[in-house]
Design a protein around this motif. Structure first.
Motif, short mmCIF file in Angstrom:
data_model
loop_
_atom_site.label_atom_id
_atom_site.label_comp_id
_atom_site.label_asym_id
_atom_site.label_seq_id
_atom_site.Cartn_x
_atom_site.Cartn_y
_atom_site.Cartn_z
N GLN A 86 -16.83 -57.09 -37.41
CA GLN A 86 -17.58 -57.15 -38.65
C GLN A 86 -18.88 -56.38 -38.54
O GLN A 86 -19.28 -55.68 -39.48
CB GLN A 86 -17.85 -58.62 -39.00
CG GLN A 86 -16.59 -59.40 -39.34
CD GLN A 86 -16.82 -60.90 -39.37
OE1 GLN A 86 -17.88 -61.37 -38.97
NE2 GLN A 86 -15.82 -61.63 -39.81
N HIS A 87 -19.55 -56.49 -37.39
CA HIS A 87 -20.78 -55.73 -37.18
C HIS A 87 -20.50 -54.23 -37.22
O HIS A 87 -21.25 -53.47 -37.84
CB HIS A 87 -21.40 -56.12 -35.84
CG HIS A 87 -22.46 -55.18 -35.36
ND1 HIS A 87 -23.65 -54.99 -36.05
CD2 HIS A 87 -22.52 -54.35 -34.29
CE1 HIS A 87 -24.39 -54.10 -35.40
NE2 HIS A 87 -23.71 -53.70 -34.35
N ARG A 144 -21.38 -59.41 -48.43
CA ARG A 144 -20.30 -59.65 -47.47
C ARG A 144 -20.74 -60.64 -46.39
O ARG A 144 -19.95 -61.49 -45.95
CB ARG A 144 -19.87 -58.33 -46.82
CG ARG A 144 -19.18 -57.39 -47.78
CD ARG A 144 -18.43 -56.31 -47.02
NE ARG A 144 -19.31 -55.60 -46.12
CZ ARG A 144 -20.04 -54.54 -46.44
NH1 ARG A 144 -19.99 -54.08 -47.67
NH2 ARG A 144 -20.81 -53.94 -45.57
N ALA A 145 -22.01 -60.52 -45.96
CA ALA A 145 -22.51 -61.45 -44.94
C ALA A 145 -22.55 -62.87 -45.47
O ALA A 145 -22.24 -63.82 -44.74
CB ALA A 145 -23.90 -61.02 -44.48
N SER A 168 -24.86 -54.87 -50.62
CA SER A 168 -23.42 -55.05 -50.36
C SER A 168 -23.20 -55.76 -49.03
O SER A 168 -22.35 -56.65 -48.92
CB SER A 168 -22.72 -53.69 -50.36
OG SER A 168 -22.84 -53.06 -51.62
N ALA A 169 -23.98 -55.33 -48.02
CA ALA A 169 -23.84 -56.00 -46.72
C ALA A 169 -24.25 -57.46 -46.82
O ALA A 169 -23.65 -58.33 -46.17
CB ALA A 169 -24.70 -55.28 -45.68
N GLY A 225 -27.78 -52.28 -38.74
CA GLY A 225 -26.66 -53.20 -38.58
C GLY A 225 -26.94 -54.30 -37.58
O GLY A 225 -26.62 -55.47 -37.81
N SER A 234 -31.89 -52.13 -43.70
CA SER A 234 -31.70 -50.68 -43.87
C SER A 234 -32.90 -50.04 -44.55
O SER A 234 -33.40 -49.00 -44.09
CB SER A 234 -30.43 -50.42 -44.71
OG SER A 234 -29.29 -50.89 -44.06
N ILE A 269 -23.19 -48.94 -43.75
CA ILE A 269 -24.58 -48.49 -43.93
C ILE A 269 -24.69 -47.01 -43.65
O ILE A 269 -25.37 -46.27 -44.38
CB ILE A 269 -25.51 -49.31 -43.00
CG1 ILE A 269 -25.54 -50.77 -43.44
CG2 ILE A 269 -26.92 -48.74 -43.02
CD1 ILE A 269 -26.28 -51.68 -42.49
N ASP A 311 -27.72 -52.49 -48.36
CA ASP A 311 -28.22 -53.80 -47.95
C ASP A 311 -27.66 -54.90 -48.84
O ASP A 311 -27.28 -55.97 -48.35
CB ASP A 311 -29.75 -53.82 -48.01
CG ASP A 311 -30.38 -53.13 -46.81
OD1 ASP A 311 -29.75 -53.10 -45.75
OD2 ASP A 311 -31.50 -52.60 -46.95
N ASP A 369 -20.08 -53.15 -40.74
CA ASP A 369 -21.36 -53.08 -41.45
C ASP A 369 -22.11 -51.81 -41.11
O ASP A 369 -22.67 -51.14 -41.98
CB ASP A 369 -22.23 -54.30 -41.09
CG ASP A 369 -21.73 -55.56 -41.77
OD1 ASP A 369 -20.96 -55.44 -42.75
OD2 ASP A 369 -22.13 -56.65 -41.34
#
Length: 789
Positions: free
Chosen positions: A403-404, A185-186, A181-182, A590, A8, A411, A179, A407
């Motif tokens: 999930q994508h 989670r990722a 947070s993602a 994403g 991002s 974002i 980014d 995300d």
């Protein structure tokens, strides 16, 4: 995660750089052309001679966006500096109000754009902004000798630079937070994917062991006086299957061709298959191999249990998938009565298909035969499977697309929030600095000063209401947004019609360049066309107020056009940037993050599966592999009693290994029973007793507790007694064999097996003739918190 900006932030910086270069280039072109229109005829050639090099520098800068490696940073910085220097020379060359307005507009937009073009190099951006201010002051002094320079434009430029940098930092901070947070989670998803993939591969590996080495060793341990010609090639194939790393089959296969190669067995174990296969059946190799291995195991079950030597194998397409069915007219059984420890149906047939997103069902009743059916539902069905893996490549969870999408939505939400905060900050600072000063200084110019003041208060209220929602992290409700936009348009109309026409877009017009910022943070989540429509109405109201008093001259129209471009044009470009960030950059970020995460996940899965496979194979090299090598090359004879006993021990160990994955309340007892069942299949009578209240025992400890039992039971000829004792502080598993064969070699192997872990299990052994007593004990740590009382 790698160091440096993540997806991002990286795409945000790239988008801002392109935005800054394009914004400055367009403003230089349009305002420069309008400045030439406002100049006297005699000054036009010299003005063009300054404008053309500036435009060429902008063109090179635009080209550098496509080929950044061709241009060093020092050259790009020099080109940017050349644009503001050439623009500043317009003032002494052209002179007049038109030159002042044009130079202030171009330099003002340039110092703002520099903060985005050089966002990652703030010193370079600040130096270019300082150069622009110096050039503006120098041009003002040269164009008006003897007069002190006007400092008000310099203050405006300083405020613009600070606001631009602050807006960038706000949006970047939100992008970084998105980014991070993602990434968190990722990482959590990656751990779940890796764990799911390892479980799937472990199930496949256990199923392969069950169908190959375990079945072979069990048959050797039970057989005597039969034709063993089939054993060497089968043992060699078992070794190949054990050494292969499962889970990396890619591409597609012809299922019809695979099914025609299903082994029917040899001699007394041969099952004649009547095949009715509609081919070709092209499916991904993962489900294709799962069906093939399942059918092979089902044919083996027919030979062992059905009491018939004939079965029917059918296969046909169903939608985008395939269906395979094996049926026999044998004695049948009750599937519900099969113990959970039996792996043939649960692991080799049903488990394999579940792991690849398909399904398998077993239908049977006593004396009515058995029908086994495999279904591969195609790509759509596979994507909706529970915790399965796709058919090709490394296993991946089916909810990746959802999930994508989540995300991207997250974002986009963070970028929207950041841009709204940045625009709100610009609105408030601009209103209470530049606009407030203009309102106070020019009170005597307005036709109705109280109306202008009321309009100012109204805009402040709109900003306060928007801030109240945004600072609490809430979206502005549609009704509030509608009333706020109506109020902003009312302010635009009031200020336009209570201002003398000749002062429109001039110094007294405090609202012309302000109302667009208020509307922008209200409309930030919509497409830019909504904001463009608002700006069109706003500019139309001001133009109407001007033309009602008479048409302006060409020079006056040019000056108004320059002011409109520097104010509303800049705001519109920011609206375009926001739309691009929300609807292009966020999805791209994403997608980039998803690709990076997929690569990391695949690498992790690959590494873990390789390591797990090495660990599993290493655990078998001490005992199982030598047996299969000897049987496969004829060194060991299945007619030798010692060989059969060793095969029985290894079969019991494998059955205990299979039982590890069972979901039961007492895993230790379940694994002991798995060893007991192997002994019972060999004709041994086993008495199993359990005393005490079961508790939790780590898997490493269970392995060391049960292994001595597996060894003794595998070498027992007729009778054995197994006891599991739970006490508040210890767990003991013992076995007494009345006629255990000599097991010195096996005892050494068991001791070596026990040293492979640090389970701290003590083993005691007593031998009296052929009677052997072995007890394995484990003292529960006081800190484990497990109540065994």
């Amino acid at each position: 995660m790698a160091d440096g900006p993540r997806s991002s932030e990286r795409l945000l910086i790239l988008a801002l750089e392109r935005f800054g270069v394009w914004l400055r280039s367009i403003v230089v072109c349009l305002c420069g052309a309008l400045g030439v229109v406002a100049a006297d005829a005699a000054e036009i050639p010299l003005a063009v001679s300054l404008l053309v090099p500036a435009l060429l520098a902008c063109g090179v800068r635009l080209y550098a966006l496509r080929r950044p490696r061709l241009f060093p940073l020092a050259l790009l910085w020099t080109l940017d500096a050349a644009v503001v220097v050439l623009t500043g020379l317009f003032q002494p060359v052209i002179g007049g109000d038109g030159a002042d307005v044009m130079v202030e507009a171009i330099v003002g937009i340039s110092v703002v754009a520099f903060q985005y073009e050089w966002a990652t190099r703030p010193v370079a951006g600040a130096a270019l902004a300082a150069l622009g201010a110096v050039v503006y002051v120098l041009g003002d002094v040269l164009s008006s000798p003897g007069h002190s320079p006007d400092l008000v434009p310099l203050v405006r430029m300083l405020i613009q630079v600070v606001l631009s940098r602050a807006a960038y930092l706000i949006v970047r901070a939100l992008a970084r937070a998105a980014d991070r947070s993602a990434a968190v989670r990722a990482a959590a998803r990656r751990e779940m994917e890796v764990a799911a993939a390892r479980r799937a591969i472990e199930r496949e590996y256990l199923a392969t062991l069950h169908d190959t080495a375990s079945a072979t060793l069990l048959m050797v341990s039970q057989g005597d006086g039969r034709d063993w010609s089939w054993l060497p090639p089968r043992a060699r194939k078992d070794l190949e299957a054990m050494s292969a790393v499962p889970g990396f089959e890619t591409g597609s296969v012809d299922l019809a061709a695979l099914l025609r190669c299903v082994p029917e067995g040899e001699g007394q174990t041969r099952v004649r298959l009547k095949t009715h296969i509609d081919g070709p059946l092209a499916i991904p190799s993962g489900p294709g191999l799962a069906i093939f291995n399942g059918v092979r195991e089902a044919v083996t079950n027919v030979a062992r249990h059905a009491g018939v030597r004939e079965a029917e194998l059918r296969a046909w397409t169903e939608g985008a998938g395939a269906v395979v069915e094996l049926s026999d007219a044998g004695r049948g059984f009750d599937p519900e009565s099969v113990p959970a420890r039996r792996r043939g149906i649960k692991g080799s047939i049903i488990g394999r298909m579940h792991a690849v997103g398909g399904s398998a069902t077993v239908t049977s009743h006593p004396d009515t035969g058995t029908r086994v059916q495999w279904r591969w539902h195609g790509p759509a069905g596979a994507s909706s499977a529970g915790n399965g893996a796709p058919a090709t490549g490394v296993p991946r969870p089916p909810r990746a697309q959802a999930q994508h999408t989540a995300d991207v939505r997250f974002i986009r939400g963070r970028l929207l929030y950041g841009t709204q905060l940045a625009v709100l900050l610009i609105s408030l600072v601009w209103q209470f600095t530049i606009s407030l000063r203009r309102l106070v200084v020019h009170q005597d110019v307005y036709r109705s000063a109280w109306a202008q003041t009321a309009a100012f208060v109204c805009l402040a209220a709109v900003a306060a209401i928007g801030a109240a929602y945004l600072l609490r992290g809430r979206q502005i409700p549609p009704r509030v947004r509608g009333w706020s936009l109506g109020s902003v348009l009312a302010v635009s109309a009031i200020c336009a019609f209570t201002l003398p026409p000749e002062q429109s877009t001039g110094a007294p017009d405090w609202a012309f360049g302000l109302v667009g910022w208020h509307a922008l943070f209200l409309l930030a989540d919509l497409r830019v066309r909504a904001f463009a429509a608002f700006l069109g109405v706003h500019v139309g109201l001001n133009a109407t107020a001007v033309f009602l008093s008479g048409a302006p001259t060409a020079a006056e129209a040019a000056i108004m056009g320059i002011s409109t471009i520097s104010a509303c044009g800049f705001q519109l470009s920011v609206g375009v940037l926001m739309t691009r960030l929300l609807h292009d950059t966020a999805p791209a970020a994403g997608i980039a993050a998803a690709r990076e995460e997929e690569l990391r996940t695949r690498e992790r899965i690959h590494e873990d599966m390789q390591r797990d496979h090495k660990d599993r194979y290493r655990a078998l090299t001490a005992t199982t592999v030598p047996l299969l090598v000897g049987l496969g090359h004829g060194v060991l004879s299945p007619q030798n009693e010692e060989v059969r006993l060793r095969c029985g021990v290894e079969a019991a160990r494998m059955r205990r290994l299979f039982a590890e994955s069972d979901a039961v309340s007492d895993p230790l007892l379940n694994e002991v029973r798995a060893c007991v069942e192997v002994a019972e299949h060999q004709g041994v009578t086993v008495n199993l007793a359990v005393r005490g209240r079961p508790g939790e025992v780590p898997v490493e400890v269970r392995r060391e507790l049960v292994d001595p039992v597996a060894v003794i039971l595998g070498r027992t000829r007729s009778t054995a007694r197994v006891t599991v004792v739970w006490t508040p502080h210890t767990v003991r598993v013992s076995v007494v064999s009345e006629d255990c064969a000599d097991d010195r070699d096996t005892e050494e192997a068991a001791q070596a097996h026990g040293r492979a872990t640090d389970a701290k299990v003590t083993v005691e052994r007593t031998t009296r003739g052929e009677s052997v007593w072995v007890e394995a004990g484990w003292r529960r740590p006081a800190t484990s918190g497990v109540d065994l009382t």
